[in-house]
Design an enzyme around this catalytic site. Structure first.
Site, PDB file in Angstrom:
ATOM      1  N   THR A  26     -15.636 -27.321  50.266  1.00 46.80           N
ATOM      2  CA  THR A  26     -15.835 -28.472  49.125  1.00 46.80           C
ATOM      3  C   THR A  26     -17.212 -28.729  48.909  1.00 46.80           C
ATOM      4  O   THR A  26     -17.890 -28.320  49.821  1.00 46.80           O
ATOM      5  CB  THR A  26     -14.979 -29.516  49.474  1.00 46.80           C
ATOM      6  N   CYS A  32     -18.070 -39.030  51.497  1.00 53.00           N
ATOM      7  CA  CYS A  32     -17.078 -38.614  51.637  1.00 53.00           C
ATOM      8  C   CYS A  32     -17.252 -37.796  53.161  1.00 53.00           C
ATOM      9  O   CYS A  32     -18.286 -37.112  53.155  1.00 53.00           O
ATOM     10  CB  CYS A  32     -16.368 -37.736  50.492  1.00 53.00           C
ATOM     11  N   HIS A  49     -10.592 -33.348  51.573  1.00 61.01           N
ATOM     12  CA  HIS A  49     -12.086 -34.142  51.193  1.00 61.01           C
ATOM     13  C   HIS A  49     -11.667 -35.821  51.202  1.00 61.01           C
ATOM     14  O   HIS A  49     -11.204 -35.883  50.114  1.00 61.01           O
ATOM     15  CB  HIS A  49     -12.442 -33.542  49.875  1.00 61.01           C
TER      16      HIS A  49
END
Lengths: 196, 204
Positions: A26, A32, A49
């Site tokens: 990702t 995040c 994620h």
């Protein structure tokens, strides 16, 4: 014969999985956190994620489990369980949770969310009894990650620091005290260190 | 939050056109080069589109964020191509690099202050609401990492933002150099009703 390796890309607030010998990744993680769960035998890996620490703060009914750390871990576990009987030998690697806006985060607690995301991810993994093999969190830079099932290494890229690899490694032999946001600087020596 | 109506977007476009026009004028004075802009387009888009517009989650961008405070609370986020910003900051500071802490970054924040400041002043003038802007903060990093922190409070309610997109033309060396700026106006969910009322009171 070698098999071509493909990388499954996981979007923001999404979850997906890949099978050996492929990779899953990702990109553009700021505050995040990417949570990867994989079995010791490296047959599959699932990645979420997550954007926020805990699902109880949501204000709408549209409930996306992959968006919150505390609900993403059970979702990852369920995914792994559907692929195979991996429940016992699972490992995790996490990355992300940076503090992107330092000035704003001093006055706006929501901007400090990176730290809270990391804490929530660690907590949820601890509850699920999954040891964290690499913890590349905190700091002030955005990251992109790719977890490869070929060697169970987590590649973490930043724009200015290049790519660092956090390879497999064994789980800690006994419980270690909480050492906060410390992370391994030496890519040969994955976090946490052996504990002896 | 509910979807944003077309008339509301039209009114925001009017405000944006005036506000960003003032911003372009201020920039021209500051950089001492003519700086023009096209009429902005205003649309409501999703988070994923937002990152895609910035060039994908790994593209290097400059993100400047400020808060609108007072009668309406909102986050303002300005996204610019990193390469263009670096050139502009060098011009502004007389050769300082933007990647270093200190002068380069202060200049970047100041740049955001000018654009958002002009926007907020116009917003206050037009809507007759008492609003002001907070101190800016800036970062140059991957688009995904630079954009998402500003979306968090909004993401608790929905996943739509108001995008005000405009092309700036900066006339360095007597020829226009075009670059696209994405200016996001992200009203806090608690301020949506106040914003609606204010927009409805405007002559259309």
């Amino acid at each position: 014969m070698t098999m071509a390796q493909a990388t499954v890309k996981v979007g923001m607030a999404k979850m997906d999985y890949c099978l050996a010998p492929h990779s899953i990744g990702t990109s553009g993680l700021g505050s995040c956190v990417a949570i990867v769960i994989y079995p010791v035998n490296g047959a599959a890996a699932a990645l979420a994620h997550v954007m926020l620490p805990d699902a109880s703060i949501r204000r709408n009914d549209d409930f996306n489990h992959a968006k919150y750390a505390d609900t993403a871990v059970p979702l990852l576990l369920e995914t792994m369980h559907r692929i195979g009987p991996f429940r016992k030998g699972l490992r995790a690697k996490i990355a992300g949770g940076a503090n992107m806006f330092q000035k704003r985060s001093a006055v706006d607690p929501l901007m400090k969310i990176g730290e809270r995301n990391v804490d929530a991810a660690r907590q949820a993994l601890k509850q699920a009894n999954i040891p964290i093999m690499a913890d590349v969190t905190g700091g002030y830079e955005g990251r992109s990650v790719v977890f490869s099932l070929k060697d169970q290494s987590l590649a973490v890229r930043t724009l200015h620091g290049g790519t660092k690899f956090y390879p497999g490694g064994k789980p800690p032999l006994f419980k270690k005290p909480d050492i906060g946001t410390r992370k391994s600087e030496d890519p040969e020596k994955p976090f946490p260190t052996s504990g002896i | 939050m509910g979807t944003i109506k077309k008339e509301e977007l039209d009114r925001i476009r009017e405000i944006s056109n005036i506000g960003l026009g003032h911003a372009a004028t201020s920039l021209s004075q500051l950089l001492d080069i003519p700086c023009t802009m096209t009429v902005p387009t205003v649309t409501a888009i999703g988070f994923d589109e937002m990152i895609a517009l910035a060039g994908g989650s790994e593209t290097e961008v400059a993100a400047i964020t400020l808060k609108m405070e007072g009668a309406i609370r909102a986050t303002m986020l300005l996204i610019l191509p990193a390469c263009h910003v670096s050139a502009m900051i060098r011009k502004l500071t007389g050769g300082q690099s933007v990647t270093m802490e200190g002068v380069g970054f202060s200049a970047l924040r100041e740049f955001g202050n000018i654009i958002a400041g002009a926007y907020v002043t116009t917003f206050a003038d037009v809507t007759k609401l008492n609003v002001h802007s907070s101190i800016p903060d800036a970062v140059i990093d991957m688009a995904g990492a630079a954009i998402t922190p500003s979306l968090l409070s909004l993401s608790l309610y929905g996943d739509e933002v108001i995008l005000i997109q405009t092309d700036f033309n900066d006339w360095r060396d007597n020829r226009p150099e075009r670059f696209q700026a994405q200016f996001y106006f992200l009203p806090e969910p608690g301020s949506i009703n106040a914003l609606r009322t204010a927009l409805q009171g405007l002559p259309s």
